[in-house]
Each structure stands twice: as structure tokens, then as C-alpha cells.
Design a protein around this motif. Structure first.
Motif, mmCIF file in Angstrom:
data_model
loop_
_atom_site.group_PDB
_atom_site.id
_atom_site.type_symbol
_atom_site.label_atom_id
_atom_site.label_comp_id
_atom_site.label_asym_id
_atom_site.label_seq_id
_atom_site.Cartn_x
_atom_site.Cartn_y
_atom_site.Cartn_z
ATOM 1 N N ASP A 70 40.981 35.728 45.827
ATOM 2 C CA ASP A 70 40.341 35.370 47.103
ATOM 3 C C ASP A 70 40.872 34.043 47.637
ATOM 4 O O ASP A 70 41.091 33.891 48.849
ATOM 5 N N ALA A 71 41.099 33.077 46.751
ATOM 6 C CA ALA A 71 41.604 31.762 47.176
ATOM 7 C C ALA A 71 43.013 31.872 47.749
ATOM 8 O O ALA A 71 43.396 31.067 48.612
ATOM 9 N N LEU A 72 43.758 32.875 47.316
ATOM 10 C CA LEU A 72 45.111 33.072 47.828
ATOM 11 C C LEU A 72 45.134 33.963 49.068
ATOM 12 O O LEU A 72 46.191 34.215 49.640
ATOM 13 N N GLY A 73 43.978 34.460 49.484
ATOM 14 C CA GLY A 73 43.923 35.334 50.651
ATOM 15 C C GLY A 73 44.163 36.791 50.297
ATOM 16 O O GLY A 73 44.416 37.614 51.182
ATOM 17 N N LEU A 74 44.089 37.122 49.024
ATOM 18 C CA LEU A 74 44.253 38.505 48.575
ATOM 19 C C LEU A 74 42.887 39.151 48.403
ATOM 20 O O LEU A 74 41.849 38.498 48.518
ATOM 21 N N ASP A 75 42.893 40.428 48.117
ATOM 22 C CA ASP A 75 41.644 41.127 47.813
ATOM 23 C C ASP A 75 41.337 40.916 46.329
ATOM 24 O O ASP A 75 41.818 41.647 45.464
ATOM 25 N N GLY A 76 40.544 39.891 46.035
ATOM 26 C CA GLY A 76 40.231 39.548 44.653
ATOM 27 C C GLY A 76 39.463 40.638 43.927
ATOM 28 O O GLY A 76 39.661 40.858 42.738
ATOM 29 N N ASN A 77 38.587 41.334 44.656
ATOM 30 C CA ASN A 77 37.834 42.414 44.034
ATOM 31 C C ASN A 77 38.750 43.520 43.533
ATOM 32 O O ASN A 77 38.558 44.053 42.444
ATOM 33 N N ALA A 78 39.736 43.880 44.332
ATOM 34 C CA ALA A 78 40.670 44.934 43.936
ATOM 35 C C ALA A 78 41.480 44.502 42.715
ATOM 36 O O ALA A 78 41.688 45.292 41.791
#
Length: 151
Positions: A70-78
């Protein structure tokens, strides 16, 4: 950390490489990620350098991966779901095997308890009502005596 199987380790390596690569492409220092995600710097470094023996349990690791993504702008949940799916599948297989072993242990105990319950019931019946037990035996004895006396 709990020992992961080879498939889980490969999945974790792939996720950590991806996170490190995205962080480097965006020119974000690892210290910034640590501050933003509230994850200790040592844990993030261990994750990126694939020193998984220094990592916490998989359930905590899932949260770290989610926050890092999430901090990198990715979908952390996935990202975290990819790891935990493998962990959960493996744990559920192990739990199912353990459950089968437990079932085999309980079967003899159940039989023992049933026999004990029947014995206790018979003893209680005899103790509480001795006439009923004596009468059920007595008519047969009387029949045998009358057969003997008739001859």
C-alpha cells in the motif's frame, strides 16, 4: 518464523523482489517506507534481502506485505493474499491430517466409555432393584426343578 514449504518460500521471494524493485523504481528509501508503514527497518531489510529466518510468523508477515504494498501504491491486499493463500492451504492440510490421527485415538476411548456405561447401568439396576434380577433368574430355576421332580 514458522517453517514454510518450498512453494511458500518461492512465493515470498517473488513478493519481496517485486516490492524491492517497485521501491527502487520509485526512488523511495527503505527508511521512508519504515516510517510510513510503522514497520521496523530491520524487518523490511530482512524481507528485501530474503533473510526469512529473521521474519516473524506468517500472519504478521501478511500484514507487513499489505502495508508495504500500500505504501508503494500497489494493491497490498492482493500481494498479501498471494502469500497467505499458500500458508493457509498448507496449514489446513496439516490440520486435516492431525484431525484424522485424533479420530483414530478417540474410537477406542468411545468403546471403553460405552462398555463402562453399560456395566455401571447393570450394576445400578441390580443394586436398586435386586428382586427384579432375582425374579428373572428364579422362574428358570423353578422350571428346571419341576422337570427334575416330574421324572
Amino acid at each position: 518464523m514458522t517453517a514454510l514449504n518450498e512453494a511458500q518460500l518461492e512465493q515470498l521471494k517473488e513478493i519481496s523482489r517485486h516490492l524491492r524493485q517497485v521501491r527502487q523504481q520509485k526512488s523511495i528509501r527503505i527508511e521512508e517506507i519504515s516510517e510510513k508503514t510503522m514497520i521496523r527497518l530491520g524487518v523490511l531489510e530482512a524481507l528485501e534481502k530474503e533473510r526469512f529466518e529473521e521474519m516473524p510468523e506468517p500472519i504478521f508477515l501478511q500484514g507487513f506485505i499489505r502495508r508495504y504494498g500500500d505504501a508503494l501504491g500497489l494493491d497490498g491486499n492482493a500481494l498479501s493474499h498471494m502469500l497467505i493463500t499458500n500458508v493457509v492451504r498448507q496449514d489446513s492440510k496439516n490440520a486435516h491430517k492431525n484431525l484424522d490421527k485424533k479420530r483414530n485415538t478417540y474410537i477406542p476411548l468411545v468403546l471403553t466409555y460405552i462398555l463402562l456405561l453399560v456395566s455401571a447401568s447393570a450394576g445400578l439396576l441390580h443394586t436398586l432393584n435386586p428382586r427384579l434380577t432375582a425374579e428373572s433368574v428364579t422362574p428358570e430355576d423353578n422350571n428346571q426343578q419341576s422337570i427334575v421332580s416330574n421324572q
